[in-house]
Design a protein around this motif. Structure first.
Motif, PDB file in Angstrom:
ATOM      1  N   VAL A 178       0.853  -1.191   0.000  1.00 34.21           N
ATOM      2  CA  VAL A 178       0.000   0.000   0.000  1.00 34.21           C
ATOM      3  C   VAL A 178       0.888   1.240   0.000  1.00 34.21           C
ATOM      4  O   VAL A 178       1.820   1.340   0.799  1.00 34.21           O
ATOM      5  CB  VAL A 178      -0.918   0.011   1.246  1.00 34.21           C
ATOM      6  CG1 VAL A 178      -1.772   1.266   1.271  1.00 34.21           C
ATOM      7  CG2 VAL A 178      -1.776  -1.244   1.273  1.00 34.21           C
ATOM      8  N   LYS A 179       0.582   2.164  -0.893  1.00 32.64           N
ATOM      9  CA  LYS A 179       1.322   3.422  -0.975  1.00 32.64           C
ATOM     10  C   LYS A 179       0.628   4.454  -0.093  1.00 32.64           C
ATOM     11  O   LYS A 179      -0.595   4.475   0.016  1.00 32.64           O
ATOM     12  CB  LYS A 179       1.344   3.904  -2.422  1.00 32.64           C
ATOM     13  CG  LYS A 179       2.385   4.957  -2.695  1.00 32.64           C
ATOM     14  CD  LYS A 179       2.478   5.250  -4.178  1.00 32.64           C
ATOM     15  CE  LYS A 179       3.226   4.123  -4.845  1.00 32.64           C
ATOM     16  NZ  LYS A 179       3.628   4.417  -6.209  1.00 32.64           N
ATOM     17  N   PHE A 186       3.800   0.096   2.400  1.00 33.93           N
ATOM     18  CA  PHE A 186       3.807  -0.842   3.517  1.00 33.93           C
ATOM     19  C   PHE A 186       2.995  -2.075   3.178  1.00 33.93           C
ATOM     20  O   PHE A 186       2.127  -2.054   2.315  1.00 33.93           O
ATOM     21  CB  PHE A 186       3.304  -0.186   4.810  1.00 33.93           C
ATOM     22  CG  PHE A 186       1.848   0.170   4.809  1.00 33.93           C
ATOM     23  CD1 PHE A 186       0.911  -0.711   5.316  1.00 33.93           C
ATOM     24  CD2 PHE A 186       1.416   1.384   4.321  1.00 33.93           C
ATOM     25  CE1 PHE A 186      -0.442  -0.397   5.331  1.00 33.93           C
ATOM     26  CE2 PHE A 186       0.072   1.721   4.326  1.00 33.93           C
ATOM     27  CZ  PHE A 186      -0.859   0.824   4.832  1.00 33.93           C
ATOM     28  N   PHE A 187       3.328  -3.144   3.862  1.00 30.34           N
ATOM     29  CA  PHE A 187       2.704  -4.446   3.667  1.00 30.34           C
ATOM     30  C   PHE A 187       2.449  -5.049   5.032  1.00 30.34           C
ATOM     31  O   PHE A 187       3.380  -5.188   5.827  1.00 30.34           O
ATOM     32  CB  PHE A 187       3.639  -5.347   2.848  1.00 30.34           C
ATOM     33  CG  PHE A 187       3.152  -6.759   2.669  1.00 30.34           C
ATOM     34  CD1 PHE A 187       2.272  -7.071   1.656  1.00 30.34           C
ATOM     35  CD2 PHE A 187       3.585  -7.766   3.513  1.00 30.34           C
ATOM     36  CE1 PHE A 187       1.830  -8.375   1.481  1.00 30.34           C
ATOM     37  CE2 PHE A 187       3.145  -9.070   3.346  1.00 30.34           C
ATOM     38  CZ  PHE A 187       2.267  -9.376   2.325  1.00 30.34           C
ATOM     39  N   VAL A 196       8.026  -2.187   5.573  1.00 28.46           N
ATOM     40  CA  VAL A 196       8.049  -0.867   4.947  1.00 28.46           C
ATOM     41  C   VAL A 196       9.184  -0.873   3.927  1.00 28.46           C
ATOM     42  O   VAL A 196      10.269  -1.380   4.198  1.00 28.46           O
ATOM     43  CB  VAL A 196       8.297   0.244   5.996  1.00 28.46           C
ATOM     44  CG1 VAL A 196       8.251   1.619   5.350  1.00 28.46           C
ATOM     45  CG2 VAL A 196       7.281   0.147   7.126  1.00 28.46           C
ATOM     46  N   ARG A 197       8.902  -0.311   2.725  1.00 26.84           N
ATOM     47  CA  ARG A 197       9.928  -0.257   1.692  1.00 26.84           C
ATOM     48  C   ARG A 197       9.863   1.065   0.940  1.00 26.84           C
ATOM     49  O   ARG A 197       8.867   1.792   1.004  1.00 26.84           O
ATOM     50  CB  ARG A 197       9.793  -1.414   0.709  1.00 26.84           C
ATOM     51  CG  ARG A 197       8.579  -1.301  -0.200  1.00 26.84           C
ATOM     52  CD  ARG A 197       8.495  -2.451  -1.171  1.00 26.84           C
ATOM     53  NE  ARG A 197       7.347  -2.296  -2.057  1.00 26.84           N
ATOM     54  CZ  ARG A 197       6.938  -3.204  -2.906  1.00 26.84           C
ATOM     55  NH1 ARG A 197       7.569  -4.363  -2.973  1.00 26.84           N
ATOM     56  NH2 ARG A 197       5.897  -2.983  -3.680  1.00 26.84           N
ATOM     57  N   ASP A 198      10.909   1.356   0.208  1.00 25.77           N
ATOM     58  CA  ASP A 198      10.990   2.529  -0.650  1.00 25.77           C
ATOM     59  C   ASP A 198      10.322   2.183  -1.975  1.00 25.77           C
ATOM     60  O   ASP A 198      10.693   1.207  -2.624  1.00 25.77           O
ATOM     61  CB  ASP A 198      12.464   2.883  -0.872  1.00 25.77           C
ATOM     62  CG  ASP A 198      12.686   4.108  -1.726  1.00 25.77           C
ATOM     63  OD1 ASP A 198      11.729   4.598  -2.354  1.00 25.77           O
ATOM     64  OD2 ASP A 198      13.829   4.577  -1.772  1.00 25.77           O
ATOM     65  N   SER A 199       9.351   2.977  -2.402  1.00 22.11           N
ATOM     66  CA  SER A 199       8.615   2.665  -3.629  1.00 22.11           C
ATOM     67  C   SER A 199       9.502   2.713  -4.866  1.00 22.11           C
ATOM     68  O   SER A 199       9.196   2.070  -5.868  1.00 22.11           O
ATOM     69  CB  SER A 199       7.432   3.614  -3.800  1.00 22.11           C
ATOM     70  OG  SER A 199       7.894   4.938  -3.979  1.00 22.11           O
ATOM     71  N   LEU A 216      12.121  -2.604   6.007  1.00 20.23           N
ATOM     72  CA  LEU A 216      12.136  -2.427   7.451  1.00 20.23           C
ATOM     73  C   LEU A 216      10.933  -3.166   8.016  1.00 20.23           C
ATOM     74  O   LEU A 216       9.816  -3.010   7.519  1.00 20.23           O
ATOM     75  CB  LEU A 216      12.040  -0.935   7.783  1.00 20.23           C
ATOM     76  CG  LEU A 216      11.917  -0.555   9.245  1.00 20.23           C
ATOM     77  CD1 LEU A 216      13.202  -0.917   9.984  1.00 20.23           C
ATOM     78  CD2 LEU A 216      11.627   0.933   9.367  1.00 20.23           C
ATOM     79  N   SER A 217      11.145  -3.963   9.032  1.00 15.14           N
ATOM     80  CA  SER A 217      10.057  -4.699   9.677  1.00 15.14           C
ATOM     81  C   SER A 217       9.817  -4.104  11.055  1.00 15.14           C
ATOM     82  O   SER A 217      10.746  -3.998  11.862  1.00 15.14           O
ATOM     83  CB  SER A 217      10.423  -6.180   9.796  1.00 15.14           C
ATOM     84  OG  SER A 217       9.394  -6.892  10.439  1.00 15.14           O
TER      85      SER A 217
END
Length: 66
Positions: free
Chosen positions: A10-11, A23-24, A33-36, A44-45
């Motif tokens: 999800v953005k 995020f997922f 969490v990741r960089d799009s 990052l968890s």
């Protein structure tokens, strides 16, 4: 690295450019969490509780700044 269904990332609703986080929500107790711009890069968890606190803080800051 665990493969994730790309449709579940999800953005941010505040994202107005390509420079944002996605995020997922995992089945367990964590949020990834990741960089799009780099979807296959590092993630990052964080715990769901930490994620909720981060989102609440960010919303409060945005409201304070107007």
């Amino acid at each position: 690295m665990v493969a994730q269904n790309k449709n579940k990332w999800v953005k941010s609703s505040y994202s107005e450019s390509l420079n944002c986080l996605e995020f997922f929500v995992e089945n367990g107790a964590n949020v990834l969490v990741r960089d799009s711009k780099n979807p296959d890069g590092h993630r990052l968890s964080v715990s769901r509780g930490a994620w909720r606190e981060f989102v609440a803080f960010t919303r409060a800051e945005l409201a304070r700044r107007g």
